[in-house]
Design an enzyme around this catalytic site. Structure first.
Site, short mmCIF file in Angstrom:
data_model
loop_
_atom_site.label_atom_id
_atom_site.label_comp_id
_atom_site.label_asym_id
_atom_site.label_seq_id
_atom_site.Cartn_x
_atom_site.Cartn_y
_atom_site.Cartn_z
CB CYS A 141 0.10 30.12 -7.56
SG CYS A 141 -0.74 29.12 -6.33
CG ASP B 286 16.77 63.56 -29.95
OD1 ASP B 286 15.74 64.25 -29.84
OD2 ASP B 286 17.64 63.47 -29.07
#
Length: 502
Positions: A47, A452
């Site tokens: 599971c 940037d």
């Protein structure tokens, strides 16, 4: 419980001790879905940690790092929690070592198309070395891992389409109907026809040949910058935002496709049309990579939140992802087209290339018209026909030549540090271009853009250092998640990339 993956820069299955795993299962903690699988010794079922059934006794639990390892040990998939439908482990996109690179290639279908020798050749190691390392870390070799992936694809097709089983077997990558039947029975404890009969809901209606799927993710997910960026930078003809979904064309190993991705509260809706169903597994893998759906946002956000100047950004919009790409070569070309120009200008330059050199295709549902041209097609373009400054034209043609002749590899198996260094050797490639490609094409979660302009403006507004050197030094505290820090910094701007389109 504190997420154990947060306390280490290189989390792994082994970093979670048995006590943590048992507690995660007992508390049904969905954050650990995909990190490990719980196998129940008494029922022989495996599971996901968040399985809704009553947890087994701790002494009856054993744990495996992969679904393939569970299957190899003789456990069957739980019919209730569907452990094969969890998000993938974030390790395979975060890490840059041999095992992670191998896992990315397996997810991209390389073993099914080229076999284990092809996988080994791409990685530059012997098949025996790769087998040994995968077995040591994941409890399963490349063939078992690829088999588990085929089983998952088969289940998806069985439950969501009306395709005949022979076509399902072929599309999922099985070599024979017998192997398909045996694998489905072994993994799911049901025959393929019984699995289809038990499907929890009717198959979704849609255009003929279109599959409707759900792509799971780890919460939280902030869709604003993710879909906003993709929509704002969309190249006409290849991408569009339509009816609340990002749509684009896909070049795939056996053909092409068109995908529509729509954000949801618990999953990303995915509608996909393929010219060849054998491409389904690869298409899903590339869409997940594009949207960074296997990330661990809890680990990322906690690391960034530890910086007191950064914490308000994280608290205001947790769960930001890094928008990536479905085609690394395409993104590199677009990064060069976008050097020192606006978003709109970059889209215009790319659209011209697409119209002139892309492969046309039909889109019955919208305005998509072409595949983005591949490096071979672009290598045949006369440079004098490119409407851009001579220096950028030289940068673009050099990049295309390196991609076309294979001297530059941007694939999922690429060594990130070595590839970034190779990019910086190309004329016209500075740190910004190399790092944006590292972030979005190579998938480096620690790529950083200190030069940037948007990053520097955001840093200054927050009281962070604004010069590249000083900002880089401050960003050491954000490792290994600096690419996510960039998303949070960009989010301080009012640029359309940060918002879902209307």
């Amino acid at each position: 419980m504190r997420n154990p993956t947060i306390s280490t820069q290189d989390p792994s299955f082994d970093s979670l001790d048995r006590e943590h795993r048992v507690h995660a299962v007992q508390s049904k903690d969905a954050r650990f879905d995909g990190w490990f699988f719980t196998a129940v010794l008494t029922t022989r079922i495996y599971c996901r940690p968040s399985c809704p059934v009553v947890p087994p006794k701790a002494e009856n639990m054993t744990f495996y790092p992969s679904a393939a390892a569970c299957q190899r040990a003789g456990f069957r998939a739980c019919k209730r929690c569907r452990p094969d439908a969890t998000p993938g482990s974030p390790e395979w996109n975060h890490r840059a070592d041999l095992v992670a690179r191998a896992m990315r290639l397996i997810a991209d279908g390389v073993v099914d198309r080229e076999g284990v020798p092809g996988l080994a050749a791409r990685l530059g190691y012997s098949a025996r070395q790769i087998e040994r390392q995968l077995l040591a870390e994941l409890g399963a070799g490349p063939l078992s891992l690829a088999r588990a992936q085929r089983a998952q694809t088969a289940r998806l097709l069985i439950e969501t389409t009306a395709l005949p089983m022979a076509e399902v077997a072929f599309a999922a990558g099985f070599s024979s109907i017998r192997t398909f039947n045996d694998t489905v029975r072994e993994v799911f404890a049901l025959a393929p026809t019984d699995l289809r009969a038990r499907a929890p809901h009717a198959r979704a209606a849609g255009t003929a040949g279109t599959l409707a799927l759900r792509l799971p993710f780890r919460a939280p997910l902030n869709p604003g910058n993710l879909f906003g960026h993709l929509a704002a930078t969309a190249v006409p003809g290849v991408e569009e935002w339509r009816d609340g979904a990002y749509r684009r064309t896909l070049r795939l190993p056996y053909g092409h496709g068109i995908v529509a991705l729509a954000p949801g509260d618990t999953h990303v809706g995915c509608r996909i049309a393929l010219s060849d169903l054998r491409d389904l597994t690869v298409a899903i893998s590339r869409c997940r990579r594009l949207l960074d759906l296997d990330a661990d946002p809890v680990a990322v956000d906690e690391r960034l939140r530890a910086d007191p100047l950064f914490a308000p950004l994280v608290d205001a919009g947790p769960g930001r992802r890094v928008p990536r790409t479905v085609d690394e070569a395409e993104f590199a070309v677009r990064a060069v087209l976008g050097q020192q120009v606006s978003t709109a200008a970059a889209r215009t330059h790319a659209a011209r290339l697409v119209t002139a050199h892309g492969k046309p295709l039909d889109d019955p549902e919208g305005g998509l018209t072409h595949l983005f041209p591949d490096p071979d097609a672009l290598a045949a373009v006369d440079p004098e026909t490119l409407a851009m400054p001579r220096s950028r034209r030289a940068t673009l043609t050099t990049l295309i030549a390196a991609l076309a002749d294979g001297t530059l590899n941007l694939g999922v198996e690429a060594d990130r540090a070595g590839t970034r260094a190779r990019l910086l050797e190309l004329p016209g490639f500075g740190p910004w271009t190399a790092d944006i490609i590292a972030m979005r094409a190579l998938g480096d979660p620690d790529a950083f853009l200190p030069t940037d302009l948007g990053v520097r403006r955001a840093a200054e507004s927050l009281g962070l250092p604004a010069t590249p050197a000083a900002l880089t030094a401050r960003a050491e505290a954000w490792r290994p998640w600096r690419a996510y820090a960039v998303q949070y910094l960009w989010a301080t701007d009012s640029h359309p990339i940060n918002f879902l389109p209307a």
